[in-house]
Design an enzyme around this catalytic site. Structure first.
Site, PDB file in Angstrom:
ATOM      1  N   ARG A 104      32.484  41.966  44.834  1.00 48.30           N
ATOM      2  CA  ARG A 104      31.508  42.153  43.748  1.00 48.30           C
ATOM      3  C   ARG A 104      30.256  42.673  44.435  1.00 48.30           C
ATOM      4  NH1 ARG A 104      30.125  38.337  38.681  1.00 48.30           N
ATOM      5  NH2 ARG A 104      32.016  39.438  38.052  1.00 48.30           N
ATOM      6  N   HIS A 131      33.677  47.456  35.682  1.00 52.45           N
ATOM      7  CA  HIS A 131      34.284  46.121  35.790  1.00 52.45           C
ATOM      8  C   HIS A 131      35.741  46.210  35.289  1.00 52.45           C
ATOM      9  CE1 HIS A 131      34.481  41.946  36.345  1.00 52.45           C
ATOM     10  NE2 HIS A 131      33.746  41.493  35.359  1.00 52.45           N
ATOM     11  N   GLN A 134      37.999  43.130  34.265  1.00 55.25           N
ATOM     12  CA  GLN A 134      37.630  42.505  32.987  1.00 55.25           C
ATOM     13  C   GLN A 134      38.351  43.187  31.820  1.00 55.25           C
ATOM     14  OE1 GLN A 134      35.236  39.902  32.325  1.00 55.25           O
ATOM     15  NE2 GLN A 134      36.279  40.016  30.367  1.00 55.25           N
ATOM     16  N   ASP A 222      27.842  42.390  25.456  1.00 50.91           N
ATOM     17  CA  ASP A 222      27.615  41.827  26.788  1.00 50.91           C
ATOM     18  C   ASP A 222      26.118  41.571  26.891  1.00 50.91           C
ATOM     19  OD1 ASP A 222      27.877  41.058  29.440  1.00 50.91           O
ATOM     20  OD2 ASP A 222      28.072  43.091  30.233  1.00 50.91           O
ATOM     21  N   CYS A 261      32.606  39.370  27.664  1.00 52.20           N
ATOM     22  CA  CYS A 261      33.131  39.071  29.010  1.00 52.20           C
ATOM     23  C   CYS A 261      32.563  37.774  29.562  1.00 52.20           C
ATOM     24  CB  CYS A 261      32.842  40.230  29.961  1.00 52.20           C
ATOM     25  SG  CYS A 261      31.081  40.497  30.256  1.00 52.20           S
ATOM     26  N   ARG A 289      41.584  36.353  32.239  1.00 55.36           N
ATOM     27  CA  ARG A 289      41.159  36.907  33.528  1.00 55.36           C
ATOM     28  C   ARG A 289      42.119  36.468  34.638  1.00 55.36           C
ATOM     29  NH1 ARG A 289      36.040  38.520  34.715  1.00 55.36           N
ATOM     30  NH2 ARG A 289      37.077  39.285  36.592  1.00 55.36           N
TER      31      ARG A 289
END
Ligand code: CP
Ligand code: NVA
Length: 304
Positions: A104, A131, A134, A222, A261, A289
């Site tokens: 990340r 991402h 996700q 988000d 998410c 996930r």
């Protein structure tokens, strides 16, 4: 031999995604029925975090363990990366000690530099630009509740950020319509916008959340302030009219679902009533996930 990196949603073809989703459903069902599946015995994943995480860390760490392997958590605060050791040198060293790397990173460029220098597969655990892990979990969640996503309409309300960018990539691959509502100043990255423009009306942009959501099968949002964003107050002001609340959800299709998410900022991008309401599928999405991560890991290790 070509390394099996997963850096961008576009790294897989449509048919590879179909295979990956089918394997994800199978892995999920094995896990739910306590049936062992250990394709990663003796394999080690290093996880580099330049930013905080709950779901991504847990899903990779628990996921690799449940597949028979192990994971090592490395934060920039505690490693020499945080003192300026070049990411290429770090990649060389990790490649000698572990079998795959998840990162990340603050910048997408760091991810690409790591992958270029690595002799083992590298997985994108979120960058400033995308991402992809996700989105795989999100599409799995959508299909579990509403069937095939092809031809359906997903509405994105809010910041044209990293998660939104991966949805733009996914719209092209999976053939769904993506209707984005965001203030012009916070539109998606220009490269992604150009990609969207090539999709001939499949991805649309508006500043009006009501227009974007009308008739949609799924409404997604988000945080308005992503990790690394510094213009907190300006963002809160710009997104004020973009909260996903019941009134907005009522414009979507009757059986529509809500996805996020997470982490969410309740009372900002989404109301409590929507988060905890009957259309919310956020906990399924978070759970998915781990199932999606497992199939990506298995793919990187050439186990599927
Ligand atoms: N959705 C997601 O990636 O969550 P974390 O930041 O907790 O990993
Ligand atoms: N857009 C958010 C996603 C967190 C999972 C961020 O980058 O902070």
């Amino acid at each position: 031999m070509k390394l099996r990196h997963y850096l961008q949603f576009n790294d897989f073809s449509r048919s590879e995604y179909e295979h990956l989703l089918e394997r994800t459903r199978w892995i999920k069902s094995q896990f739910k029925h306590y049936k062992p599946y250990y394709p990663l015995v003796d394999r080690t994943l290093a996880m580099i975090f330049e930013k905080q995480s709950t779901r991504t860390r847990l899903s990779f760490e628990a996921g690799v363990q449940q597949l028979g392997g192990s994971a090592i958590f490395l934060s920039t605060r505690d490693t020499q990366l945080g003192r300026g050791e070049p990411i290429e040198d770090t990649a060389q060293v990790l490649s000698r000690m572990v079998d795959a790397i998840m990162i990340r990173s603050n910048t997408h460029e760091d991810l690409e530099r790591l992958a270029m220098a690595s002799a083992v597969p590298v997985i994108n655990g979120l960058t400033d630009k995308s991402h992809p892990c996700q989105i795989l979990a999100d599409l799995l969640t959508f299909e579990e509740h509403l069937g095939p996503v092809r031809g359906r309409t997903l509405a994105w309300v809010g910041d044209g950020n990293n998660v939104c960018a991966s949805f733009i990539h996914a719209a092209g691959k999976f053939g769904f319509k993506l209707s984005i509502a965001c203030p012009t100043v916070y539109h998606p990255d220009l490269t992604d916008l150009a990609r969207a423009a090539e999709m001939q009306g499949q991805v649309t942009m508006t500043e009006d959340p009501r227009a974007a959501v009308r008739g949609a099968d799924c409404v997604i949002t988000d945080t308005w302030v992503s990790m690394g964003d510094t213009d907190h107050d300006a963002r809160l002001a710009a997104f004020e009219a973009y909260q996903v609340d019941d009134e907005l959800m009522d414009l979507a299709a009757k059986d529509s679902i809500f996805l996020h998410c997470l982490p969410a900022h309740r009372g900002e991008e989404v109301s409590d009533a929507v988060m905890d309401g009957p259309r919310s599928r956020i906990w399924d999405e978070a759970e998915n996930r781990i199932h999606a991560q497992k199939s990506i890991l298995a793919w990187c290790f050439e186990a599927i």
